[in-house]
Design a protein around this motif. Sequence first.
Motif, PDB file in Angstrom:
ATOM      1  N   PRO A  83       0.803  -1.224   0.000  1.00  0.00           N
ATOM      2  CA  PRO A  83       0.000   0.000   0.000  1.00  0.00           C
ATOM      3  C   PRO A  83       0.839   1.278   0.000  1.00  0.00           C
ATOM      4  O   PRO A  83       0.402   2.309  -0.508  1.00  0.00           O
ATOM      5  CB  PRO A  83      -0.840  -0.109   1.269  1.00  0.00           C
ATOM      6  N   ASP A  84       2.049   1.222   0.561  1.00  0.00           N
ATOM      7  CA  ASP A  84       2.913   2.408   0.649  1.00  0.00           C
ATOM      8  C   ASP A  84       4.356   1.961   0.464  1.00  0.00           C
ATOM      9  O   ASP A  84       4.976   1.425   1.391  1.00  0.00           O
ATOM     10  CB  ASP A  84       2.719   3.091   2.004  1.00  0.00           C
ATOM     11  N   VAL A  85       4.900   2.173  -0.726  1.00  0.00           N
ATOM     12  CA  VAL A  85       6.234   1.679  -1.032  1.00  0.00           C
ATOM     13  C   VAL A  85       7.304   2.383  -0.193  1.00  0.00           C
ATOM     14  O   VAL A  85       8.283   1.755   0.223  1.00  0.00           O
ATOM     15  CB  VAL A  85       6.536   1.765  -2.547  1.00  0.00           C
ATOM     16  N   VAL A  86       7.134   3.646   0.112  1.00  0.00           N
ATOM     17  CA  VAL A  86       8.126   4.363   0.915  1.00  0.00           C
ATOM     18  C   VAL A  86       8.181   3.785   2.323  1.00  0.00           C
ATOM     19  O   VAL A  86       9.267   3.550   2.879  1.00  0.00           O
ATOM     20  CB  VAL A  86       7.825   5.885   0.935  1.00  0.00           C
ATOM     21  N   ALA A  87       7.028   3.527   2.921  1.00  0.00           N
ATOM     22  CA  ALA A  87       6.989   2.930   4.259  1.00  0.00           C
ATOM     23  C   ALA A  87       7.593   1.525   4.241  1.00  0.00           C
ATOM     24  O   ALA A  87       8.326   1.146   5.156  1.00  0.00           O
ATOM     25  CB  ALA A  87       5.554   2.889   4.783  1.00  0.00           C
ATOM     26  N   ALA A  88       7.297   0.746   3.208  1.00  0.00           N
ATOM     27  CA  ALA A  88       7.837  -0.615   3.107  1.00  0.00           C
ATOM     28  C   ALA A  88       9.354  -0.588   2.950  1.00  0.00           C
ATOM     29  O   ALA A  88      10.063  -1.398   3.546  1.00  0.00           O
ATOM     30  CB  ALA A  88       7.181  -1.360   1.951  1.00  0.00           C
ATOM     31  N   LEU A  89       9.859   0.357   2.157  1.00  0.00           N
ATOM     32  CA  LEU A  89      11.312   0.493   1.992  1.00  0.00           C
ATOM     33  C   LEU A  89      11.973   0.860   3.316  1.00  0.00           C
ATOM     34  O   LEU A  89      13.034   0.331   3.654  1.00  0.00           O
ATOM     35  CB  LEU A  89      11.637   1.547   0.942  1.00  0.00           C
ATOM     36  N   ALA A  90      11.347   1.744   4.068  1.00  0.00           N
ATOM     37  CA  ALA A  90      11.896   2.138   5.368  1.00  0.00           C
ATOM     38  C   ALA A  90      11.941   0.933   6.303  1.00  0.00           C
ATOM     39  O   ALA A  90      12.928   0.729   7.022  1.00  0.00           O
ATOM     40  CB  ALA A  90      11.060   3.260   5.971  1.00  0.00           C
ATOM     41  N   GLU A  91      10.894   0.128   6.272  1.00  0.00           N
ATOM     42  CA  GLU A  91      10.844  -1.056   7.129  1.00  0.00           C
ATOM     43  C   GLU A  91      11.938  -2.052   6.744  1.00  0.00           C
ATOM     44  O   GLU A  91      12.605  -2.615   7.613  1.00  0.00           O
ATOM     45  CB  GLU A  91       9.462  -1.709   7.025  1.00  0.00           C
ATOM     46  N   LEU A  92      12.136  -2.254   5.453  1.00  0.00           N
ATOM     47  CA  LEU A  92      13.217  -3.146   5.012  1.00  0.00           C
ATOM     48  C   LEU A  92      14.569  -2.595   5.453  1.00  0.00           C
ATOM     49  O   LEU A  92      15.431  -3.349   5.906  1.00  0.00           O
ATOM     50  CB  LEU A  92      13.192  -3.314   3.489  1.00  0.00           C
ATOM     51  N   GLY A  93      14.767  -1.299   5.314  1.00  0.00           N
ATOM     52  CA  GLY A  93      16.013  -0.679   5.743  1.00  0.00           C
ATOM     53  C   GLY A  93      16.276  -0.880   7.217  1.00  0.00           C
ATOM     54  O   GLY A  93      17.402  -1.163   7.629  1.00  0.00           O
ATOM     55  N   GLU A  94      15.223  -0.766   8.031  1.00  0.00           N
ATOM     56  CA  GLU A  94      15.346  -0.994   9.477  1.00  0.00           C
ATOM     57  C   GLU A  94      15.733  -2.443   9.778  1.00  0.00           C
ATOM     58  O   GLU A  94      16.326  -2.721  10.815  1.00  0.00           O
ATOM     59  CB  GLU A  94      14.028  -0.662  10.177  1.00  0.00           C
ATOM     60  N   ARG A  95      15.393  -3.342   8.880  1.00  0.00           N
ATOM     61  CA  ARG A  95      15.708  -4.765   9.054  1.00  0.00           C
ATOM     62  C   ARG A  95      17.028  -5.143   8.400  1.00  0.00           C
ATOM     63  O   ARG A  95      17.363  -6.317   8.280  1.00  0.00           O
ATOM     64  CB  ARG A  95      14.567  -5.614   8.499  1.00  0.00           C
ATOM     65  N   GLY A  96      17.770  -4.144   7.955  1.00  0.00           N
ATOM     66  CA  GLY A  96      19.100  -4.393   7.409  1.00  0.00           C
ATOM     67  C   GLY A  96      19.135  -4.793   5.952  1.00  0.00           C
ATOM     68  O   GLY A  96      20.169  -5.252   5.457  1.00  0.00           O
ATOM     69  N   VAL A  97      18.040  -4.619   5.228  1.00  0.00           N
ATOM     70  CA  VAL A  97      17.996  -4.981   3.818  1.00  0.00           C
ATOM     71  C   VAL A  97      18.369  -3.754   2.978  1.00  0.00           C
ATOM     72  O   VAL A  97      17.792  -2.684   3.154  1.00  0.00           O
ATOM     73  CB  VAL A  97      16.587  -5.485   3.418  1.00  0.00           C
ATOM     74  N   ALA A  98      19.328  -3.920   2.086  1.00  0.00           N
ATOM     75  CA  ALA A  98      19.709  -2.836   1.183  1.00  0.00           C
ATOM     76  C   ALA A  98      18.628  -2.676   0.127  1.00  0.00           C
ATOM     77  O   ALA A  98      18.195  -3.661  -0.478  1.00  0.00           O
ATOM     78  CB  ALA A  98      21.045  -3.150   0.517  1.00  0.00           C
ATOM     79  N   VAL A  99      18.183  -1.448  -0.064  1.00  0.00           N
ATOM     80  CA  VAL A  99      17.137  -1.173  -1.051  1.00  0.00           C
ATOM     81  C   VAL A  99      17.648  -0.141  -2.053  1.00  0.00           C
ATOM     82  O   VAL A  99      18.502   0.684  -1.733  1.00  0.00           O
ATOM     83  CB  VAL A  99      15.833  -0.662  -0.387  1.00  0.00           C
ATOM     84  N   GLU A 100      17.142  -0.226  -3.267  1.00  0.00           N
ATOM     85  CA  GLU A 100      17.486   0.751  -4.289  1.00  0.00           C
ATOM     86  C   GLU A 100      16.621   1.991  -4.125  1.00  0.00           C
ATOM     87  O   GLU A 100      15.657   1.994  -3.370  1.00  0.00           O
ATOM     88  CB  GLU A 100      17.295   0.147  -5.679  1.00  0.00           C
ATOM     89  N   GLU A 101      16.948   3.018  -4.873  1.00  0.00           N
ATOM     90  CA  GLU A 101      16.187   4.260  -4.818  1.00  0.00           C
ATOM     91  C   GLU A 101      14.776   4.060  -5.359  1.00  0.00           C
ATOM     92  O   GLU A 101      14.545   3.228  -6.242  1.00  0.00           O
ATOM     93  CB  GLU A 101      16.879   5.337  -5.646  1.00  0.00           C
TER      94      GLU A 101
END
Length: 128
Positions: A83-101
């Motif tokens: 539902p919200d890609v920015v929120a999901a990316l932030a959550e992945l980042g908090e879990r140590g997953v590298a995400v692209e822009e």
Amino acid sequence: MELQRIHHVAIIASDYEKSKAFYTETLGLVVLAEHYRAERRSYKLDLALPDGGRLELFSFPEPPPRPSRPEAAGLRHLAFLVPDVVAALAELGERGVAVEELRVDEYTGKRFAFFADPDGLPLELYEE
């Protein structure tokens, strides 16, 4: 022929335990079944996707490597609707997953971004 939807996607992991933790703990997919097939020296893990589909995670001894860039020939990537890609990316980042822009599709205006599983398989978060 009437194709209705994708039933499952199968992934072969080089490190079964690491990939199992990624898909269940990091991404939060629910385990439906797990079996060890001794004759193949292989695990098969069935994971539930929220839409009723499944992700099957396999382990095989010494699987050959293959290209995994989103632009490589063959299956390009696996996309998850959020539902919200920015929120999901932030959550992945908090879990140590590298995400692209964050990207925006030039035709649809929809937002999306890529990240990778432990074997480098391209995964996408897509926002409708």
